[in-house]
Write a protein that holds these residues in place. Structure first.
Motif, PDB file in Angstrom:
ATOM      1  N   LEU A  61       0.872  -1.167   0.000  1.00 34.64           N
ATOM      2  CA  LEU A  61       0.000   0.000   0.000  1.00 34.64           C
ATOM      3  C   LEU A  61       0.909   1.216   0.000  1.00 34.64           C
ATOM      4  N   ASP A  62       0.970   1.925  -1.117  1.00 38.83           N
ATOM      5  CA  ASP A  62       1.801   3.120  -1.249  1.00 38.83           C
ATOM      6  C   ASP A  62       0.899   4.349  -1.335  1.00 38.83           C
ATOM      7  N   VAL A  63       1.217   5.343  -0.548  1.00 35.25           N
ATOM      8  CA  VAL A  63       0.432   6.576  -0.512  1.00 35.25           C
ATOM      9  C   VAL A  63       1.154   7.654  -1.325  1.00 35.25           C
ATOM     10  N   ASP A  68      -3.748   6.604  -3.823  1.00 35.64           N
ATOM     11  CA  ASP A  68      -3.119   5.527  -3.060  1.00 35.64           C
ATOM     12  C   ASP A  68      -3.084   4.297  -3.952  1.00 35.64           C
ATOM     13  N   PHE A  69      -1.959   3.616  -3.953  1.00 36.52           N
ATOM     14  CA  PHE A  69      -1.790   2.439  -4.816  1.00 36.52           C
ATOM     15  C   PHE A  69      -1.724   1.191  -3.951  1.00 36.52           C
ATOM     16  N   TYR A 192      -1.582  -5.936   7.470  1.00 37.53           N
ATOM     17  CA  TYR A 192      -0.858  -4.661   7.434  1.00 37.53           C
ATOM     18  C   TYR A 192      -1.690  -3.592   6.717  1.00 37.53           C
ATOM     19  N   ILE A 193      -2.285  -3.981   5.603  1.00 39.90           N
ATOM     20  CA  ILE A 193      -3.086  -3.018   4.839  1.00 39.90           C
ATOM     21  C   ILE A 193      -4.318  -2.599   5.631  1.00 39.90           C
ATOM     22  N   GLY A 194      -4.965  -3.567   6.291  1.00 37.78           N
ATOM     23  CA  GLY A 194      -6.131  -3.250   7.112  1.00 37.78           C
ATOM     24  C   GLY A 194      -5.789  -2.307   8.251  1.00 37.78           C
ATOM     25  N   ASP A 195      -4.654  -2.504   8.883  1.00 32.23           N
ATOM     26  CA  ASP A 195      -4.230  -1.618   9.975  1.00 32.23           C
ATOM     27  C   ASP A 195      -3.975  -0.205   9.461  1.00 32.23           C
ATOM     28  N   ARG A 196      -3.334  -0.087   8.308  1.00 33.24           N
ATOM     29  CA  ARG A 196      -3.037   1.239   7.754  1.00 33.24           C
ATOM     30  C   ARG A 196      -4.312   1.974   7.356  1.00 33.24           C
ATOM     31  N   ASN A 201      -4.344   6.385   7.126  1.00 32.21           N
ATOM     32  CA  ASN A 201      -3.233   6.662   6.222  1.00 32.21           C
ATOM     33  C   ASN A 201      -3.656   6.641   4.760  1.00 32.21           C
ATOM     34  N   ILE A 202      -4.927   6.362   4.501  1.00 30.07           N
ATOM     35  CA  ILE A 202      -5.403   6.436   3.124  1.00 30.07           C
ATOM     36  C   ILE A 202      -6.431   7.560   3.018  1.00 30.07           C
ATOM     37  N   ARG A 203      -6.582   8.085   1.841  1.00 32.83           N
ATOM     38  CA  ARG A 203      -7.383   9.294   1.648  1.00 32.83           C
ATOM     39  C   ARG A 203      -8.860   9.071   1.970  1.00 32.83           C
ATOM     40  N   TYR A 204      -9.363   7.844   1.850  1.00 32.86           N
ATOM     41  CA  TYR A 204     -10.789   7.634   2.063  1.00 32.86           C
ATOM     42  C   TYR A 204     -11.172   7.712   3.538  1.00 32.86           C
TER      43      TYR A 204
END
Length: 318
Positions: A61-63, A68-69, A192-196, A201-204
């Motif tokens: 997951l890259d911000v 976000d990708f 990891y993605i769920g925690d972020r 840490n994601i725009r949504y």
């Protein structure tokens, strides 16, 4: 390629027309090959663009400033073989772009969402974030469905082993253990993605006006990811136990064989003694001259066998 303009509710099948307007909201579905047509209009960077064109094992997951990708590896079980499939997603303020092969389960699902629009809201921005939730939900459901198939294979193998061990059991066990390890390896990064996601840490999760529509759903996704990973771990442990079951069955069959050989030895011992006695070269053995000595000896030997078998039966050794 399918492009749905959520703002004006219009569907595009290609990029030949000037479809992209920065003030509108879009759901875009394409294959890696079709991504080339979208690279410039959506201002996709070279790094993620290259990652979408080639399959790799990395999940991330890259911000970025503009989007976000997310890159994920999902799996599909066919004929007891596991196939990894890559899913790449661009989550921007005004569009969601999903890049996936057209034989992937998610391609078919999103294509259905675009064509039928039965899950979308009348408010474009709410629809966009709802689609984000639906995508993650579908990925999780796919994981659960395939894990259930693997679990069925393991349980079937367990029943077969309990009915008898064969030479191919070890190779089958190693194969299914390899499947479960691959699943665990490709499920772990979802934690990891769920925690972020929940740590904003994601725009949504940053937009306060939409956060209330999304936070409960994304909390459910995070909880579901935890459950999926726990299921994957338990399936791997179930596969590992097949070795213990196999070893137990082999030991049981070996013990059964040793028991039968012991019984045979016990029955044969008195017979061996009798044959040993009459194999001696003594000059005077009175019964040798008796007319019925041979049949009487044979009768007693048979009687010893029958009595021995009855004793073992009564003792439940046989």
């Amino acid at each position: 390629m399918n492009i749905l303009d959520l703002t004006i509710d219009k569907l595009y099948n290609n990029t030949k027309s000037d479809f992209f307007h920065k003030s509108n909201y879009y759901l875009i579905l394409c294959t890696p090959e079709e991504l080339k047509e979208l690279k410039d209009p959506l201002e996709i960077d070279e790094t993620t663009f290259g990652e979408c064109l080639e399959f790799d094992d990395s999940m991330k997951l890259d911000v970025f400033d503009k989007y976000d990708f997310i890159s994920l590896n999902t799996y599909k079980l066919e004929n007891k073989n596991l196939y990894l499939e890559e899913i790449n997603m661009y989550l921007a303020d005004r569009f969601i772009l999903v890049v996936v092969n057209n034989d992937n389960f998610l391609y078919k699902y999103i294509n259905d969402v675009i064509e039928n629009k039965h899950t979308l809201s009348k408010t474009p921005i709410v629809s966009l974030y709802k689609i984000n939730y639906l995508i993650f939900k579908k990925i999780m459901l796919n994981g659960f469905e395939n894990l259930e198939l693997v679990e069925d294979i393991i349980l079937e193998m367990e029943d077969n082993i309990m009915n008898g061990v064969y030479d191919n059991n070890i190779s089958d066990i190693n194969h299914v253990r390899s499947l479960t390890r691959t699943i665990v390896k490709n499920t772990r990064p979802l934690l990891y993605i769920g925690d972020r996601i929940l740590k904003e840490n994601i725009r949504y999760m940053k937009a306060s006006d939409i956060k209330k529509h999304n936070i409960e759903n994304l909390q459910g996704i995070d909880f579901g990811i935890d459950k999926l990973y726990s299921f994957a771990i338990s399936t791997r442990e179930l596969a590992d136990k097949l070795l213990d079951i196999y070893s137990s069955q082999v030991t049981e069959e070996t013990n059964s064989l040793i028991t039968k050989l012991t019984i045979l030895t016990g029955i044969a011992s008195p017979l061996t003694i009798i044959t040993g006695i009459y194999g001696m070269n003594f000059k005077y053995m009175p019964e040798l001259n008796y007319h019925y000595a041979y049949p009487i000896t044979i009768f007693f030997m048979i009687l010893i066998i029958v009595i021995s078998l009855l004793i073992f039966k009564i003792k439940k050794i046989l």
